[in-house]
Enzyme design. Structure first.
Site, short mmCIF file in Angstrom:
data_model
loop_
_atom_site.label_atom_id
_atom_site.label_comp_id
_atom_site.label_asym_id
_atom_site.label_seq_id
_atom_site.Cartn_x
_atom_site.Cartn_y
_atom_site.Cartn_z
N ASP A 100 -10.01 5.71 -2.45
CA ASP A 100 -8.98 6.50 -3.49
C ASP A 100 -9.70 7.06 -4.36
O ASP A 100 -10.95 7.10 -4.80
CB ASP A 100 -7.89 5.32 -3.55
CG ASP A 100 -8.33 4.27 -4.58
OD1 ASP A 100 -9.43 4.30 -4.92
OD2 ASP A 100 -7.49 3.38 -4.86
N GLU B 289 0.80 -1.06 -0.09
CA GLU B 289 0.06 -0.10 -0.06
C GLU B 289 0.81 1.30 0.08
O GLU B 289 0.52 2.25 -0.63
CB GLU B 289 -0.94 0.25 1.08
CG GLU B 289 -2.07 -1.18 1.14
CD GLU B 289 -2.83 -0.84 0.01
OE1 GLU B 289 -2.95 0.18 -0.49
OE2 GLU B 289 -3.65 -1.82 -0.62
N TYR C 27 -6.68 6.14 4.22
CA TYR C 27 -6.86 5.16 3.23
C TYR C 27 -5.99 3.93 3.50
O TYR C 27 -6.61 2.94 3.58
CB TYR C 27 -6.53 5.69 1.71
CG TYR C 27 -6.52 4.78 0.91
CD1 TYR C 27 -7.37 4.08 0.13
CD2 TYR C 27 -5.02 4.04 0.46
CE1 TYR C 27 -7.20 2.79 -0.85
CE2 TYR C 27 -4.79 3.00 -0.45
CZ TYR C 27 -5.96 2.56 -0.95
OH TYR C 27 -5.98 1.21 -1.62
#
Ligand code: SF4
Length: 369
Positions: free
Chosen positions: A157, A56, A139
């Protein structure tokens, strides 16, 4: 009057019921589609909090195709959070080369050290705990908590925001990450997650749909698993939603990069610990707001340089800057930096732009990476 209120209540109830059924259908269709069509990506093969944190962080500002190559290599070098936490910043920056936005690499290293120091080497499962780690925002925390640990955390996102805006025919533009459009998208994502038996699958499904089907331009609506529920499609406005964001304002800069060579060695120096490309290595480089003449560059370098041989220029864009790199080759003396042989040069953490400088100086292919 009483009858009217009663009708209105039952009408509202029917409306809510229909909306709940639509949401349930959406969730079901998205999850079933994802199970069938999900791309085989390395971070999906074996899940762990650490692997998700690495993936991520890399995906925050880098395309999936580039992350695929670098993720596997990074994990080979730092297979566990403890191994990463024990590494030096220079080692981690070197492993991050080619991904850009090096602040992420520093944050990842700091996060790994925090996980070892404060959490016994285990990545937290709770989104609020995750958000206390350096570089982990709303996020990323939600992605790890939901996808790896199955927590009912919504995430938004760019892909998710676009898909949700189209499904609901919601105008208002892409908006900034903190604007009303974003806030609406987080609320809508929360409603979908609340209806999902497996929140992580739902979150990945919406992102995947945005990446593969509901693309920014020319969405592939005939292939879409939720076309029957899509309000933008019904209105024929799927390509107008969301309205495009204005392009970011970029500052223009000129970087004069001087490749000083002695035999097969090249002189490198390290950037300061603050600002863009901090602590990375580069050839001596003079930064200015306008193109400089040769004598100005030599003066700024405080160097005894016989001549500067121009090797052309190239453009490099970052989120906030538009940089023209002017490349020169020189022979001379500089009392700074470190002479690096080819092996040291290959291992030194350098930005993509500085790698392009070296390629141009050698007359080799400039890939523009
Ligand atoms: Fe996107 Fe088209 Fe699917 Fe609507 S139908 S969600 S616009 S791909």
């Amino acid at each position: 009057m009483a009858e009217t209120r009663s009708e209105s209540r039952s009408g509202g109830g029917r409306g809510k019921g229909a909306e709940a059924r639509r949401t349930a259908h959406l969730v079901e269709s998205l999850c079933a589609w994802f199970e069938r069509e999900a791309r085989d990506l390395p971070w999906r093969r074996r899940r762990s909090g650490y692997r998700a944190l690495v993936a991520e962080t890399m995906l925050q500002q880098t395309q999936v195709s580039r992350v695929v190559e670098r993720y596997v290599e990074f994990l080979r070098r730092f297979p566990t959070v403890r191994r990463l936490a024990a590494a030096s910043e220079q080692e981690v920056l070197a492993a991050w080369q080619g991904l850009g936005y090096y602040r992420r690499a520093r944050n990842l290293l700091q996060a790994a050290r925090r996980i070892v120091r404060d959490h016994g080497g285990r990545v937290p499962r709770d989104a609020a705990e995750l958000r206390r780690l350096p570089g982990v925002g709303r996020y990323t925390a939600a992605a790890i908590a939901s996808i790896v640990y199955g927590r009912a955390e919504p995430l938004v996102d760019g892909n998710v925001r676009r898909v949700l805006a189209r499904l609901e025919a919601r105008d208002g533009g892409s908006g900034s990450s903190g604007g009303p459009a974003a806030s609406w998208a987080w609320d809508r994502a929360a409603a979908l997650v609340a209806a999902a038996p497996r929140p992580g699958v739902l979150n990945e499904a919406v992102m995947e749909l945005g990446a593969l089907v509901c693309t920014p331009a020319a969405p592939r609506c005939p292939r879409c698993p939720v076309a029957a529920h899509c309000r933008a499609l019904r209105q024929g406005r799927q390509e107008e939603i969301p309205a495009p964001r204005p392009p970011p304002r970029r500052r223009c800069e000129h970087h004069h990069a001087v490749v000083v060579v002695r035999g097969e060695k090249v002189l490198l120096e390290r950037r300061g610990s603050e600002g863009m490309w901090s602590s990375m290595w580069q050839v001596p480089t003079v930064e200015a707001e306008r193109p400089l003449a040769g004598r100005e560059i030599v003066r700024a370098l405080a160097a005894a340089v016989a001549s500067l041989e121009p090797r052309g220029s190239f453009e490099h864009r970052t989120t906030h800057r538009w940089i023209t790199f002017h490349v020169f080759v020189a022979a001379g003396r500089l009392r700074r930096g470190r002479w690096c042989d080819p092996a040291q040069l290959a291992a030194a953490p350098m930005s993509n732009a500085q790698r392009r400088v070296l390629a141009r100086a050698r007359g080799g292919p400039d890939t523009g990476a």
